[in-house]
Design a protein around this motif. Structure first.
Motif, PDB file in Angstrom:
ATOM      1  N   UNK A  11       0.838  -1.191   0.000  1.00  0.00           N
ATOM      2  CA  UNK A  11       0.000   0.000   0.000  1.00  0.00           C
ATOM      3  C   UNK A  11       0.874   1.242   0.000  1.00  0.00           C
ATOM      4  N   UNK A  12       0.268   2.365  -0.342  1.00  0.00           N
ATOM      5  CA  UNK A  12       0.993   3.623  -0.301  1.00  0.00           C
ATOM      6  C   UNK A  12       0.915   4.230   1.091  1.00  0.00           C
ATOM      7  N   UNK A  13       1.870   5.070   1.368  1.00  0.00           N
ATOM      8  CA  UNK A  13       1.868   5.777   2.643  1.00  0.00           C
ATOM      9  C   UNK A  13       0.570   6.560   2.795  1.00  0.00           C
ATOM     10  N   UNK A  14       0.010   6.503   4.007  1.00  0.00           N
ATOM     11  CA  UNK A  14      -1.248   7.179   4.275  1.00  0.00           C
ATOM     12  C   UNK A  14      -2.470   6.302   4.114  1.00  0.00           C
ATOM     13  N   UNK A  15      -2.290   5.160   3.500  1.00  0.00           N
ATOM     14  CA  UNK A  15      -3.409   4.255   3.258  1.00  0.00           C
ATOM     15  C   UNK A  15      -3.716   3.424   4.505  1.00  0.00           C
ATOM     16  N   UNK A  16      -4.757   2.601   4.389  1.00  0.00           N
ATOM     17  CA  UNK A  16      -5.176   1.732   5.485  1.00  0.00           C
ATOM     18  C   UNK A  16      -5.127   0.281   5.030  1.00  0.00           C
ATOM     19  N   UNK A  17      -5.013  -0.585   6.013  1.00  0.00           N
ATOM     20  CA  UNK A  17      -4.981  -2.023   5.750  1.00  0.00           C
ATOM     21  C   UNK A  17      -5.509  -2.713   6.998  1.00  0.00           C
ATOM     22  N   UNK A  18      -6.217  -3.813   6.816  1.00  0.00           N
ATOM     23  CA  UNK A  18      -6.683  -4.582   7.968  1.00  0.00           C
ATOM     24  C   UNK A  18      -6.139  -5.999   7.894  1.00  0.00           C
ATOM     25  N   UNK A 110       2.368 -19.000  21.127  1.00  0.00           N
ATOM     26  CA  UNK A 110       1.839 -19.542  19.878  1.00  0.00           C
ATOM     27  C   UNK A 110       1.906 -18.446  18.825  1.00  0.00           C
ATOM     28  N   UNK A 111       2.421 -18.812  17.660  1.00  0.00           N
ATOM     29  CA  UNK A 111       2.693 -17.812  16.631  1.00  0.00           C
ATOM     30  C   UNK A 111       2.171 -18.263  15.274  1.00  0.00           C
ATOM     31  N   UNK A 112       1.751 -17.275  14.487  1.00  0.00           N
ATOM     32  CA  UNK A 112       1.409 -17.549  13.104  1.00  0.00           C
ATOM     33  C   UNK A 112       2.650 -17.458  12.227  1.00  0.00           C
ATOM     34  N   UNK A 113       2.450 -17.633  10.937  1.00  0.00           N
ATOM     35  CA  UNK A 113       3.576 -17.652  10.008  1.00  0.00           C
ATOM     36  C   UNK A 113       3.944 -16.255   9.509  1.00  0.00           C
ATOM     37  N   UNK A 114       3.087 -15.300   9.761  1.00  0.00           N
ATOM     38  CA  UNK A 114       3.377 -13.922   9.382  1.00  0.00           C
ATOM     39  C   UNK A 114       2.775 -13.532   8.044  1.00  0.00           C
ATOM     40  N   UNK A 115       2.531 -12.248   7.898  1.00  0.00           N
ATOM     41  CA  UNK A 115       2.037 -11.693   6.637  1.00  0.00           C
ATOM     42  C   UNK A 115       2.798 -10.394   6.376  1.00  0.00           C
ATOM     43  N   UNK A 116       3.214 -10.220   5.127  1.00  0.00           N
ATOM     44  CA  UNK A 116       4.046  -9.068   4.773  1.00  0.00           C
ATOM     45  C   UNK A 116       3.202  -7.822   4.542  1.00  0.00           C
ATOM     46  N   UNK A 117       3.616  -6.741   5.149  1.00  0.00           N
ATOM     47  CA  UNK A 117       3.024  -5.422   4.898  1.00  0.00           C
ATOM     48  C   UNK A 117       4.131  -4.521   4.376  1.00  0.00           C
ATOM     49  N   UNK A 118       3.914  -3.976   3.195  1.00  0.00           N
ATOM     50  CA  UNK A 118       4.893  -3.083   2.592  1.00  0.00           C
ATOM     51  C   UNK A 118       4.228  -1.753   2.293  1.00  0.00           C
ATOM     52  N   UNK A 119       4.804  -0.694   2.827  1.00  0.00           N
ATOM     53  CA  UNK A 119       4.276   0.653   2.626  1.00  0.00           C
ATOM     54  C   UNK A 119       5.252   1.402   1.721  1.00  0.00           C
ATOM     55  N   UNK A 120       4.741   1.907   0.611  1.00  0.00           N
ATOM     56  CA  UNK A 120       5.590   2.602  -0.350  1.00  0.00           C
ATOM     57  C   UNK A 120       5.277   4.084  -0.362  1.00  0.00           C
ATOM     58  N   UNK A 121       6.221   4.856  -0.861  1.00  0.00           N
ATOM     59  CA  UNK A 121       6.033   6.329  -0.906  1.00  0.00           C
ATOM     60  C   UNK A 121       5.346   6.745  -2.192  1.00  0.00           C
TER      61      UNK A 121
END
Length: 121
Positions: A11-18, A110-121
């Protein structure tokens, strides 16, 4: 208990994600839940935690006011609503379960495997 995260993306900077975290297995226990993240070259850090009832929530200073953790025990799912995303929020986000209080990071076992969040300019 098994944990599976979803909802990450670019997502771009300033955006939202759930982000969502679905739990399965021993969901009959009263787990506190938390979100952590790990950026490249950095240690994993606590982001947010929530008690079993949902009445207690805790946030790191870096996300306070921008991120909201919530849970739906009927669906065995925990959410992390991330608003006003910044470049520095880029990381792999992990969901975790604890048998202790959500703010005590020592007891997330207990842990999940993770999910990548990438914030771009």
């Amino acid at each position: 208990v098994q944990l599976v995260e979803s909802g990450g993306g670019l997502v771009q900077a300033g955006a939202s994600l759930r982000l969502s975290c679905a739990a399965s297995g021993r969901t009959d226990r009263s787990y506190a839940m938390g979100w952590f993240r790990q950026a490249p070259g950095k240690e994993r850090e606590f982001v947010a935690g929530i008690s079993w009832s949902g009445r207690g929530t805790y946030y790191s200073d870096s996300v306070k006011g921008r991120f909201t953790i919530s849970r739906d025990n009927a669906r065995n799912t925990v959410y992390l609503q991330m608003n006003s995303l910044k470049l520095e929020d880029t990381a792999v986000y992990y969901c975790a379960a604890s048998i202790s209080t959500p703010a005590d990071v020592r007891y997330y076992g207990y842990w999940g495997q993770g999910t990548q969040v990438t914030v771009s300019s």
